[in-house]
Motif scaffolding. Structure first.
Motif, PDB file in Angstrom:
ATOM      1  N   SER A 232      62.325 -33.661  22.620  1.00 33.35           N
ATOM      2  CA  SER A 232      63.462 -33.310  21.769  1.00 33.35           C
ATOM      3  C   SER A 232      64.763 -33.859  22.344  1.00 33.35           C
ATOM      4  CB  SER A 232      63.554 -31.788  21.618  1.00 33.35           C
ATOM      5  OG  SER A 232      64.671 -31.422  20.861  1.00 33.35           O
ATOM      6  N   GLU A 233      64.958 -33.697  23.645  1.00 33.13           N
ATOM      7  CA  GLU A 233      66.158 -34.225  24.291  1.00 33.13           C
ATOM      8  C   GLU A 233      66.213 -35.745  24.178  1.00 33.13           C
ATOM      9  OE1 GLU A 233      68.058 -34.604  28.812  1.00 33.13           O
ATOM     10  OE2 GLU A 233      66.567 -33.045  28.367  1.00 33.13           O
ATOM     11  N   TYR A 234      65.059 -36.383  24.366  1.00 35.79           N
ATOM     12  CA  TYR A 234      65.035 -37.845  24.295  1.00 35.79           C
ATOM     13  C   TYR A 234      65.382 -38.326  22.892  1.00 35.79           C
ATOM     14  CZ  TYR A 234      63.458 -42.662  24.782  1.00 35.79           C
ATOM     15  OH  TYR A 234      63.415 -44.028  24.797  1.00 35.79           O
ATOM     16  N   CYS A 235      64.784 -37.703  21.886  1.00 38.83           N
ATOM     17  CA  CYS A 235      65.041 -38.120  20.498  1.00 38.83           C
ATOM     18  C   CYS A 235      66.491 -37.871  20.102  1.00 38.83           C
ATOM     19  CB  CYS A 235      64.092 -37.382  19.550  1.00 38.83           C
ATOM     20  SG  CYS A 235      62.343 -37.795  19.778  1.00 38.83           S
ATOM     21  N   ASN A 236      67.074 -36.782  20.606  1.00 37.45           N
ATOM     22  CA  ASN A 236      68.474 -36.498  20.300  1.00 37.45           C
ATOM     23  C   ASN A 236      69.400 -37.539  20.928  1.00 37.45           C
ATOM     24  OD1 ASN A 236      67.638 -34.218  18.957  1.00 37.45           O
ATOM     25  ND2 ASN A 236      68.079 -32.838  20.648  1.00 37.45           N
TER      26      ASN A 236
ATOM     27  N   THR B 223      59.587 -46.354  21.371  1.00 37.64           N
ATOM     28  CA  THR B 223      58.188 -45.943  21.419  1.00 37.64           C
ATOM     29  C   THR B 223      58.001 -44.438  21.619  1.00 37.64           C
ATOM     30  OG1 THR B 223      57.622 -48.109  22.315  1.00 37.64           O
ATOM     31  CG2 THR B 223      55.971 -46.393  22.526  1.00 37.64           C
ATOM     32  N   PRO B 224      58.701 -43.749  22.553  1.00 33.63           N
ATOM     33  CA  PRO B 224      58.506 -42.303  22.676  1.00 33.63           C
ATOM     34  C   PRO B 224      58.838 -41.541  21.391  1.00 33.63           C
ATOM     35  CG  PRO B 224      59.611 -43.162  24.623  1.00 33.63           C
ATOM     36  CD  PRO B 224      59.584 -44.280  23.620  1.00 33.63           C
TER      37      PRO B 224
ATOM     38  N   ALA C 182      56.651 -31.819  16.215  1.00 36.83           N
ATOM     39  CA  ALA C 182      57.156 -32.944  15.419  1.00 36.83           C
ATOM     40  C   ALA C 182      58.155 -32.474  14.368  1.00 36.83           C
ATOM     41  CB  ALA C 182      55.991 -33.665  14.748  1.00 36.83           C
ATOM     42  N   GLN C 183      57.877 -31.317  13.760  1.00 33.76           N
ATOM     43  CA  GLN C 183      58.800 -30.786  12.747  1.00 33.76           C
ATOM     44  C   GLN C 183      60.137 -30.404  13.373  1.00 33.76           C
ATOM     45  OE1 GLN C 183      57.239 -27.413  10.652  1.00 33.76           O
ATOM     46  NE2 GLN C 183      59.014 -27.195   9.315  1.00 33.76           N
ATOM     47  N   LEU C 184      60.090 -29.831  14.561  1.00 34.11           N
ATOM     48  CA  LEU C 184      61.326 -29.445  15.245  1.00 34.11           C
ATOM     49  C   LEU C 184      62.155 -30.675  15.594  1.00 34.11           C
ATOM     50  CD1 LEU C 184      63.103 -27.322  16.654  1.00 34.11           C
ATOM     51  CD2 LEU C 184      61.664 -27.609  18.687  1.00 34.11           C
ATOM     52  N   ILE C 185      61.500 -31.719  16.074  1.00 31.61           N
ATOM     53  CA  ILE C 185      62.209 -32.944  16.427  1.00 31.61           C
ATOM     54  C   ILE C 185      62.814 -33.591  15.189  1.00 31.61           C
ATOM     55  CG2 ILE C 185      61.890 -35.284  17.303  1.00 31.61           C
ATOM     56  CD1 ILE C 185      59.899 -34.150  19.295  1.00 31.61           C
TER      57      ILE C 185
ATOM     58  N   GLU D  65      66.565 -22.014  22.806  1.00 33.17           N
ATOM     59  CA  GLU D  65      65.199 -22.159  23.307  1.00 33.17           C
ATOM     60  C   GLU D  65      64.805 -23.630  23.439  1.00 33.17           C
ATOM     61  OE1 GLU D  65      62.755 -20.016  20.615  1.00 33.17           O
ATOM     62  OE2 GLU D  65      63.365 -18.034  21.350  1.00 33.17           O
ATOM     63  N   THR D  66      65.246 -24.452  22.504  1.00 32.46           N
ATOM     64  CA  THR D  66      64.866 -25.870  22.522  1.00 32.46           C
ATOM     65  C   THR D  66      65.858 -26.746  23.266  1.00 32.46           C
ATOM     66  OG1 THR D  66      65.984 -26.230  20.384  1.00 32.46           O
ATOM     67  CG2 THR D  66      63.647 -25.631  20.338  1.00 32.46           C
ATOM     68  N   GLY D  67      66.998 -26.189  23.652  1.00 30.67           N
ATOM     69  CA  GLY D  67      67.994 -26.970  24.378  1.00 30.67           C
ATOM     70  C   GLY D  67      68.781 -27.938  23.513  1.00 30.67           C
TER      71      GLY D  67
END
Length: 597
Positions: free
Chosen positions: A285-289, A331-332, A371-374, A522-524
């Motif tokens: 999640s952090e990486y995608c953000n 890729t990630p 995946a839905q959260l991201i 919770e997810t940062g």
């Protein structure tokens, strides 16, 4: 610095000359156009594979290149390169090509899934997007295959695709579901399908680990050696937490290998591995953000030639395929969204009585949630530009920017604020964001214009639902009301909705806001300073280029533009339309000014 850039340019030109040798004969059609920039460079303009040189950039050549102006002459560097025994070649053997061609020769349909976008201007190359399914028609060439999609046929780089698991899936799966098939045949077919899926999962995980290692060792390690070019903050922006992902994923792949049953692969129990490591997948999640920030920073650096040469040298030294750094860093983001597809396919071929069935089912549900959260957080990051644009449209804004604390609009609507003890009613428009409630006033004449009036800290807020009553002190009836108690300031807001259902929507909205804040904690999830500044800059740029911000004067007092008349209008009608009007008086404007606040 100029001497250094000239040297780098000469160095890469020299290396390219060294890699050009006499072409080896391949049975490929003549190509009449040069390759696109996205194509790997090891085919010549005739579409033939170039011979892989015995001499390539040796380990340590990057350090020599970037320090050439300090350590020695170009001739010394060329001699070191020429004398190296390292080889630059695409990984992989010829066994895969032989198997693919055997399947094609037998009349089987061989399909591959695109891992990368392939953009080309050559009419003999096949363009596609990541995720497209390509029918492979010829895999004689190790580097370039001939394939077909819905739009046509053409050459495409083999490194841009992966062979699809279960090539004969449609026929076998139909036989698996057929009622006339024997129980033994069904079980054997299902086991084989499950084996194929498990092998595919393990194969893609091994490739992915190598991909992460190449980024960490090939790029990040080299960048840290150049403190004069990259700061730690800059590296964090470009690469995010990909090193954390690499460490966690190594443990995940190790667990998969331990659960893999080499004698009977279909008996492997992989579902438990996903469940044991599902918490580690949250770091994606952090990486995608951060990924949009990485793209912006790389776009800025790509305009500087020294960074372009540096990144290209890193790629060559690590012997990675010909894709730009931003492509590797994507890729990630793509990987985390493919797990639900792989687990869904694994579950399809797992018998309900299999020991792994419940774990695979639970893992599929867990990875879908990840995946839905991201995807939801990605949507919110894309939405911050709209929030910044909304703030820029509000007149008389005071205090910190909205994006400093908030990133999501939960609910909005008109409410009546009743102030005590004067019993004064004020019609206001309220906007509930996460962490704060903004309220504005509509302009008396221009109802689409809003004026900032204040904000309420929702973190210390207590919402009280009130029943309808008649206040004798205020001499008024209070209906559809609720009260906001601010613990930090001690203030109280009595708000009334027009209808009972509107009141209920507001009460539910305050509950949703608290749930959203808890989930973000919770997810940062948070907005970085760079993202906030970029969104505010985009809003100001859009406002300057588009419609100007509304002035404090009513629109009818603004200077009118000359009336543009269609040429098809009759002359008499044009004269009437163009007739000048009486200059409007400023009396009402000056009289209404005190009431606008």
């Amino acid at each position: 610095m100029l001497r250094f850039l000239h040297f780098l340019r000469g160095f890469f030109q020299f290396w390219r000359k060294m890699t050009i040798t006499s072409p080896v004969s391949w049975n490929l059609p003549r190509r009449s156009h040069p390759f696109s920039q996205s194509a790997p460079t090891r085919l010549n303009h005739l579409g033939r594979q170039e011979h892989t040189p015995d001499n390539a950039i040796p380990d340590g050549a990057l350090d020599m290149a970037i320090h050439a102006d300090k350590t020695g002459s170009e001739e010394d560097l060329y001699e070191d390169v020429h004398s190296s025994s390292h080889h630059y070649s695409h990984p992989g053997g010829g066994g895969k090509q032989l198997t693919i061609n055997e399947l094609i020769s037998d009349g089987s349909v061989v399909c591959a899934e695109a891992l990368w976008d392939h953009v080309t201007m050559d009419d003999q190359e096949l363009g596609f997007k990541a995720g497209d399914v390509i029918e492979v028609m010829d895999a004689t060439n190790r580097e370039w295959w001939w394939g077909r999609v819905a739009d046509g046929e053409g050459w495409f780089p083999a490194s841009f695709v992966r062979l699809r698991v279960n090539q004969d899936e449609p026929a076998d799966y139909a036989a698996l579901q057929a009622g006339d098939a024997g129980a033994g045949a069904q079980s054997s077919s299902r086991d084989q399908m499950r084996t194929n899926v498990i092998n595919e999962i393990l194969s893609t995980e091994r490739d992915y680990i190598k991909h992460l290692r190449d980024i960490c060792e090939g790029y990040i390690r080299q960048c840290r050696k150049r403190a004069d070019m990259f700061s730690e903050e800059q590296l964090r922006t470009i690469f995010g937490n990909i090193e954390d992902i690499y460490r966690c994923h190594k443990a995940f792949v190790k667990a998969l290998e331990q659960k893999f049953n080499r004698e009977c692969p279909h008996l492997s129990e992989l579902g438990a591995c996903f469940l044991e490591h599902q918490a580690n997948f949250q770091i994606y999640s952090e990486y995608c953000n951060n990924h949009p920030n990485a793209c912006m920073e790389l776009s800025r650096l790509s305009k500087l030639s020294k960074y372009m040469y540096f990144f290209e040298a890193c790629r060559l030294l690590q012997k990675m395929i010909d894709i730009s750094l931003d492509g590797f860093l994507l890729t990630p983001v793509q990987k985390i969204c493919k797990y639900p597809l792989q687990l869904s396919e694994l579950l399809k071929y797992t018998h309900p009585q299999h020991r792994d069935f419940k774990d695979v089912e639970a893992a599929l549900y867990a990875m879908k949630n990840v995946a839905q959260l991201i995807n939801e957080q990605k949507r919110r990051l894309e939405n911050i530009d709209r929030i910044a644009q909304w703030q820029s449209s509000i007149e008389d804004w005071e205090g910190e920017d909205l994006l400093v604390r908030s990133s999501e609009l939960i609910y909005s609507g008109e409410l009546t604020r009743v102030t005590q003890p004067q019993a004064k009613s004020q019609q206001r428009v309220f906007f509930l964001f996460d962490h704060q409630l903004i309220y504005c006033k509509k302009d008396l004449l221009r109802r689409d214009m809003l004026y900032y009036k204040g904000r309420v800290d929702v973190d210390s807020l207590e919402v009280e639902d009130l029943e309808d009553w008649k206040d004798r002190d205020l001499h008024m009836s209070i209906k559809n009301a609720f009260r906001l108690h601010c613990g930090a300031t001690g203030e109280s807001y009595l708000l009334c909705a027009r209808k009972p259902e509107q009141k209920q929507r507001w009460l539910k909205a305050f509950t949703r806001e608290r749930e959203q804040v808890r989930l973000d904690q919770e997810t940062g999830f948070s907005i970085t300073e760079l993202q906030r500044k970029q969104a505010m800059w985009n809003a100001s740029k859009l406002q300057a280029a588009g419609k100007p911000k509304a002035l404090s004067r009513p629109y009818y007092l603004m200077r009118q533009k000359p009336l543009a008349l269609p040429s098809s209008l009759p002359q008499q009608q044009a004269s009437v339309l163009a007739e000048s009007k009486r200059k409007p008086s400023t009396f009402w404007h000056s009289w209404l000014a005190p009431f606008r606040r």
